[in-house]
Design an enzyme around this catalytic site. Structure first.
Site, PDB file in Angstrom:
ATOM      1  N   ASN A   1       0.799  -1.232   0.000  1.00 26.98           N
ATOM      2  CA  ASN A   1       0.000   0.000   0.000  1.00 26.98           C
ATOM      3  C   ASN A   1       0.831   1.281   0.000  1.00 26.98           C
ATOM      4  O   ASN A   1       0.381   2.310  -0.484  1.00 26.98           O
ATOM      5  CB  ASN A   1      -1.043  -0.009   1.129  1.00 26.98           C
ATOM      6  CG  ASN A   1      -0.452  -0.036   2.505  1.00 26.98           C
ATOM      7  OD1 ASN A   1       0.691  -0.461   2.699  1.00 26.98           O
ATOM      8  ND2 ASN A   1      -1.203   0.413   3.486  1.00 26.98           N
TER       9      ASN A   1
ATOM     10  N   GLU B   1       5.707  -4.006  12.018  1.00 28.46           N
ATOM     11  CA  GLU B   1       4.654  -2.980  11.975  1.00 28.46           C
ATOM     12  C   GLU B   1       3.442  -3.628  11.326  1.00 28.46           C
ATOM     13  O   GLU B   1       3.492  -3.984  10.145  1.00 28.46           O
ATOM     14  CB  GLU B   1       5.115  -1.766  11.166  1.00 28.46           C
ATOM     15  CG  GLU B   1       6.306  -1.024  11.762  1.00 28.46           C
ATOM     16  CD  GLU B   1       6.017  -0.380  13.111  1.00 28.46           C
ATOM     17  OE1 GLU B   1       4.841  -0.323  13.520  1.00 28.46           O
ATOM     18  OE2 GLU B   1       6.976   0.045  13.773  1.00 28.46           O
TER      19      GLU B   1
ATOM     20  N   CYS C   1      -2.955   1.419   6.646  1.00 29.22           N
ATOM     21  CA  CYS C   1      -2.963   0.692   7.926  1.00 29.22           C
ATOM     22  C   CYS C   1      -3.548   1.563   9.025  1.00 29.22           C
ATOM     23  O   CYS C   1      -4.093   1.070  10.003  1.00 29.22           O
ATOM     24  CB  CYS C   1      -1.548   0.292   8.305  1.00 29.22           C
ATOM     25  SG  CYS C   1      -0.426   1.690   8.393  1.00 29.22           S
TER      26      CYS C   1
HETATM   27  P1  NAD Z   1       0.795  -9.078   3.987  1.00 31.07           P
HETATM   28  O1  NAD Z   1       1.079  -9.336   5.418  1.00 31.07           O
HETATM   29  O2  NAD Z   1      -0.088 -10.000   3.263  1.00 31.07           O
HETATM   30  O3  NAD Z   1       2.184  -9.048   3.175  1.00 31.07           O
HETATM   31  C1  NAD Z   1       3.262  -8.220   3.549  1.00 31.07           C
HETATM   32  C2  NAD Z   1       4.555  -8.773   2.976  1.00 31.07           C
HETATM   33  O4  NAD Z   1       4.858 -10.029   3.596  1.00 31.07           O
HETATM   34  C3  NAD Z   1       4.511  -9.050   1.479  1.00 31.07           C
HETATM   35  O5  NAD Z   1       5.750  -8.704   0.906  1.00 31.07           O
HETATM   36  C4  NAD Z   1       4.296 -10.561   1.428  1.00 31.07           C
HETATM   37  O6  NAD Z   1       4.738 -11.142   0.229  1.00 31.07           O
HETATM   38  C5  NAD Z   1       5.143 -11.010   2.605  1.00 31.07           C
HETATM   39  N1  NAD Z   1       4.817 -12.323   3.181  1.00 31.07           N
HETATM   40  C6  NAD Z   1       3.657 -13.021   3.075  1.00 31.07           C
HETATM   41  N2  NAD Z   1       3.737 -14.173   3.791  1.00 31.07           N
HETATM   42  C7  NAD Z   1       4.972 -14.193   4.351  1.00 31.07           C
HETATM   43  C8  NAD Z   1       5.649 -15.097   5.226  1.00 31.07           C
HETATM   44  N3  NAD Z   1       5.072 -16.236   5.665  1.00 31.07           N
HETATM   45  N4  NAD Z   1       6.898 -14.802   5.630  1.00 31.07           N
HETATM   46  C9  NAD Z   1       7.485 -13.657   5.238  1.00 31.07           C
HETATM   47  N5  NAD Z   1       6.908 -12.751   4.406  1.00 31.07           N
HETATM   48  C10 NAD Z   1       5.660 -13.016   3.970  1.00 31.07           C
HETATM   49  O7  NAD Z   1       0.253  -7.574   3.906  1.00 31.07           O
HETATM   50  P2  NAD Z   1      -0.263  -6.752   2.638  1.00 31.07           P
HETATM   51  O8  NAD Z   1      -1.554  -7.309   2.170  1.00 31.07           O
HETATM   52  O9  NAD Z   1       0.835  -6.583   1.642  1.00 31.07           O
HETATM   53  O10 NAD Z   1      -0.500  -5.309   3.304  1.00 31.07           O
HETATM   54  C11 NAD Z   1      -1.645  -4.979   4.043  1.00 31.07           C
HETATM   55  C12 NAD Z   1      -1.395  -5.157   5.527  1.00 31.07           C
HETATM   56  O11 NAD Z   1      -0.260  -4.395   5.920  1.00 31.07           O
HETATM   57  C13 NAD Z   1      -2.547  -4.625   6.378  1.00 31.07           C
HETATM   58  O12 NAD Z   1      -2.775  -5.504   7.437  1.00 31.07           O
HETATM   59  C14 NAD Z   1      -2.025  -3.288   6.874  1.00 31.07           C
HETATM   60  O13 NAD Z   1      -2.593  -2.828   8.078  1.00 31.07           O
HETATM   61  C15 NAD Z   1      -0.571  -3.599   7.052  1.00 31.07           C
HETATM   62  N6  NAD Z   1       0.226  -2.377   7.059  1.00 31.07           N
HETATM   63  C16 NAD Z   1       0.734  -1.951   8.255  1.00 31.07           C
HETATM   64  C17 NAD Z   1       1.456  -0.759   8.303  1.00 31.07           C
HETATM   65  C18 NAD Z   1       2.036  -0.259   9.601  1.00 31.07           C
HETATM   66  O14 NAD Z   1       2.882   0.622   9.563  1.00 31.07           O
HETATM   67  N7  NAD Z   1       1.618  -0.777  10.738  1.00 31.07           N
HETATM   68  C19 NAD Z   1       1.660  -0.018   7.134  1.00 31.07           C
HETATM   69  C20 NAD Z   1       1.133  -0.501   5.934  1.00 31.07           C
HETATM   70  C21 NAD Z   1       0.412  -1.688   5.897  1.00 31.07           C
END
Ligand code: NAD
Length: 488
Positions: free
Chosen positions: A158, A253, A287
């Site tokens: 995002n 995060e 997020c």
């Molecule tokens: P996601 O958790 O599905 O994926 C994030 C990353 O992790 C991607 O690069 C993905 O390929 C990787 N990934 C997936 N499975 C993994 C595993 N088992 N081991 C290691 N890496 C793995 O999240 P998303 O759909 O890309 O993003 C949306 C989420 O991110 C929402 O929950 C949002 O709240 C959160 N977010 C949090 C913040 C913050 O600062 N707290 C900021 C932006 C987004």
């Protein structure tokens, strides 16, 4: 105009300064969320051999980069920032095609990414140890600050550039090398960030990039990776935390379920504008976005009407369109999820005020569009109240006192951001003290960050101990400290 990309961009892994396909040649496609038939990028679906090679390259480059003088490290980051500054429009248009946000939001993100690199270039110059009082005058006691080694950087889609820069920037400033796994929704943005660093002259192997669905867990599994900085969902964060075990660091995060509390004494127009921005900016895919409005009875009807009116004026369309406020959702699954959240709330007794169904007709049929959606009469047990929605759907819950409002706001496993709308200073102060969120906003939307203030969640929204952008202690996660007793 709906796209900036004439043909799909072929993205490669970056390993040891070389652009490479995956070892087996497997690839995956990324589709334009506004025009789903259009392929924006084709990227390698990495396998264990690719991640193994990337970690080996990062390890090989470590000694040289750690020994590179901090002002020289800073100069690379500053140069990469200047390169991004020159490419704002081109990269922003590609970002719109890859993940759908509006062009204005995308431009701001490219600029913020350059600012982040400059911020961390400054941190390279400020790395410092401490000397301590000692009872032996012939001994000096001091701390030395070292890099930790190879850092794994795993990011969501995002904010595909700026979140990665908040991790790669400080990692490099401290003298670490990096294996970067961008979201599989946004490999092109991952490549553009690494490309800016390469154009700035960063030596091969200092930042390596691996793409693909299984690559993240492979990076985490490799014990040579000494720390993982991850932003993404709480579900994936849990898995990473469990996989790392003792001896390796995690900065996580995670997701949020962020409330806006509105008290009776709030100014309705102000509260409505806070809610609209919190819930519908970035099409609700931040997020820090709010899915819950917890509101006192006597102001409820006025505010919901104003929010509904303002939501009706938001312009929805492909992100490159003139004056678009809300672009598409990231994919079909996200649209399905919004429909299911709405359906389950209605079945449990909520009332639909506006929106609620995917948008159809021109230009929506080609992409994944969902309107700003307002639900009234929401109760705490409904899915919309208990989980992260991550889309443009907001539920209004009525309360009768500030005590109840704070209790409801805190009644979630998450703790990322929370806002209150009130004109009463005592209520604002009480909320700031009692609400369980890493970032608290008074009469301000839940979304948005400052360049250098600490950012991150508590409870299940983050590890808390290692937040990002932590002011004077921002580099702690990326460095290790040794205490030296120096006699003669
Ligand atoms: P996601 O958790 O599905 O994926 C994030 C990353 O992790 C991607 O690069 C993905 O390929 C990787 N990934 C997936 N499975 C993994 C595993 N088992 N081991 C290691 N890496 C793995 O999240 P998303 O759909 O890309 O993003 C949306 C989420 O991110 C929402 O929950 C949002 O709240 C959160 N977010 C949090 C913040 C913050 O600062 N707290 C900021 C932006 C987004």
């Amino acid at each position: 105009m709906t796209t900036a990309i004439a043909a799909p961009v072929s993205v490669r892994n970056r390993i040891g300064g070389e652009l490479l396909p995956s070892a087996a040649g497997a690839t995956f496609e990324v589709r334009n969320p506004a025009v789903a038939k259009e392929v924006t990028a084709i990227a390698p679906d990495s396998e264990p051999a690719d991640v193994e090679a990337a970690v080996a390259a990062a390890e090989g480059a470590l000694a040289g980069w750690a020994a590179t003088a901090p002002p020289v490290r800073a100069a690379f980051l500053n140069k990469a920032a200047a390169i991004l500054d020159q490419q704002v429009d081109g990269i922003a248009r590609e970002m719109v095609a890859e993940m759908g946000k509006s062009l204005g939001d995308a431009r701001n993100e490219v600029k913020r990414t350059a600012d982040n690199f400059r911020l961390y270039a400054g941190e390279a110059l400020r790395l410092q140890g401490t000397t301590f009082a000692t009872d032996d005058p012939t001994v000096s006691v001091l701390t030395m600050i070292d890099p930790i080694g190879v850092v794994g950087v795993i990011t969501p889609w995002n904010f595909p550039l700026s979140l990665a820069s908040r991790k790669i920037g400080p990692a490099l400033a401290a003298g670490n090398t990096v294996v970067f796994k961008p979201s599989s929704m946004t490999p092109l943005m991952g490549e553009r960030l690494a490309g800016a660093l390469e154009t700035a002259g960063l030596p091969g192997g200092v930042v390596n990039v691996v793409h693909g669905f299984g690559a993240g867990s492979l990076v985490v599994a490799d014990e040579r990776v000494r720390a993982i900085t991850f932003t993404g969902s709480t579900a994936v964060g849990r898995k990473i935390h469990a996989a790392l075990g003792l001896g390796r660091r995690a900065q996580l995060e995670l997701g949020g379920n962020n409330p806006v509390v509105v008290l009776n004494d709030a100014v309705p127009e102000k509260a409505a504008s806070v809610i609209v921005r919190s819930s519908f900016a970035l099409s609700g895919q931040a997020c820090t976005g709010a899915g819950r409005v917890i509101i006192e009875e006597s102001i409820h009807d006025a505010v919901i009407e104003l929010v509904s009116e303002a939501a009706g004026k938001l312009r929805i369309g492909p992100g490159l369109g003139d004056g678009v406020d809300m672009g598409p959702l990231i994919d079909e699954r996200a649209v399905d999820r919004m429909e299911s959240v709405v359906t389950s709330a209605l079945e449990a007794g909520a009332r639909l005020v506006s929106g609620g169904r995917r948008l159809v007709g021109e230009p929506f049929d080609d992409g994944w569009f969902f309107p700003p959606t307002i639900l009234a009469d929401v109760t705490p047990n409904m899915e919309i109240s208990c989980t992260e929605v991550f889309g443009p759907v907001i539920g209004f819950e009525r309360v009768t006192s500030i005590d109840e409002a704070i209790a409801r706001a805190n009644d979630t496993e998450y703790g990322l951001t929370a806002a209150i709308c009130t004109t009463d200073l005592a209520s604002a102060q009480r909320f700031a003290r009692e609400c369980e969120a890493g970032v608290v906003r008074i009469n301000r939307p839940t979304i948005g960050t400052s360049l250098s203030a600490p950012f991150g969640g508590i409870k299940m929204s983050g590890t808390g101990t290692h937040k990002e952008q932590l002011g004077p202690t921002v580099m702690d996660f990326y460095t290790q400290q040794r205490t030296v007793f120096m006699g003669s």
